[in-house]
Design a protein around this motif. Structure first.
Motif, PDB file in Angstrom:
ATOM      1  N   THR A  24       0.839  -1.186   0.000  1.00 19.91           N
ATOM      2  CA  THR A  24       0.000   0.000   0.000  1.00 19.91           C
ATOM      3  C   THR A  24       0.879   1.243   0.000  1.00 19.91           C
ATOM      4  O   THR A  24       1.792   1.350   0.813  1.00 19.91           O
ATOM      5  N   LYS A  26       1.415   5.101   0.837  1.00 23.94           N
ATOM      6  CA  LYS A  26       0.901   6.105   1.769  1.00 23.94           C
ATOM      7  C   LYS A  26       1.512   7.453   1.387  1.00 23.94           C
ATOM      8  O   LYS A  26       2.736   7.565   1.256  1.00 23.94           O
ATOM      9  N   GLU A  28       1.989  10.136   3.088  1.00 25.11           N
ATOM     10  CA  GLU A  28       2.557  10.947   4.175  1.00 25.11           C
ATOM     11  C   GLU A  28       4.006  11.327   3.889  1.00 25.11           C
ATOM     12  O   GLU A  28       4.760  10.532   3.338  1.00 25.11           O
ATOM     13  N   GLU A  34       3.734   0.477   2.754  1.00 23.83           N
ATOM     14  CA  GLU A  34       3.486  -0.514   3.790  1.00 23.83           C
ATOM     15  C   GLU A  34       3.227  -1.818   3.057  1.00 23.83           C
ATOM     16  O   GLU A  34       2.543  -1.847   2.038  1.00 23.83           O
ATOM     17  N   ARG A  52       7.085  -1.063   7.007  1.00 25.93           N
ATOM     18  CA  ARG A  52       6.798   0.284   6.506  1.00 25.93           C
ATOM     19  C   ARG A  52       8.141   0.891   6.161  1.00 25.93           C
ATOM     20  O   ARG A  52       9.044   0.940   7.007  1.00 25.93           O
TER      21      ARG A  52
END
Length: 131
Positions: A24, A26, A28, A34, A52
């Motif tokens: 996944t 992310k 941020e 992740e 992560r």
């Protein structure tokens, strides 16, 4: 970047990602991935570990990328990019599974350099899932 070159790079990324599950993207910070990876533990058992990894400033990444064949540099790469699990920041975590460590390092390198290829894959996966 022309379409043919981009498709070739995307195919290479997809091949790397075949070694991982539940990947996944992310958004941020500078971006993070992740994912889950099966590794051989110190107990001589296969465990599925949630990872992560986070992107860092290009100056830091370039310095580490030039040294990635050196074991000490590998330790620096793991400490710099791996956010979770904390134990995986050490090469000794991968004592029994050097192949997994190399695959994680390869993923880190590609994600650092071409994060947009991972966002495209994430979008495609979401589109397929929602259909």
């Amino acid at each position: 970047m022309n379409n043919e070159k981009r498709q070739k790079e995307q195919k290479r990324i997809n091949e790397i990602l075949e070694n991982f599950s539940n990947v996944t993207f992310k958004p941020e910070g500078l971006g993070a991935l992740e994912f889950e990876k099966e590794v051989y533990s110190k107990n001589f058992e296969v465990e599925t570990v949630k990872f992560r990894i986070e992107r860092v400033a290009m100056q830091v990444a370039n310095k580490l990328e030039n040294e990635k064949e050196d074991l000490a540099a590998t330790e620096k790469i793991l400490k710099t990019f791996v956010a979770l699990p904390v134990e995986a920041r050490s090469a000794s975590y991968f004592e029994l599974d050097y192949t997994s460590m190399k695959e994680v390092i390869e993923l880190i390198s590609e994600f650092q350099v071409t994060p947009f290829l991972f966002t495209e894959r994430a979008r495609e996966s979401a589109k397929i899932t929602s259909e």
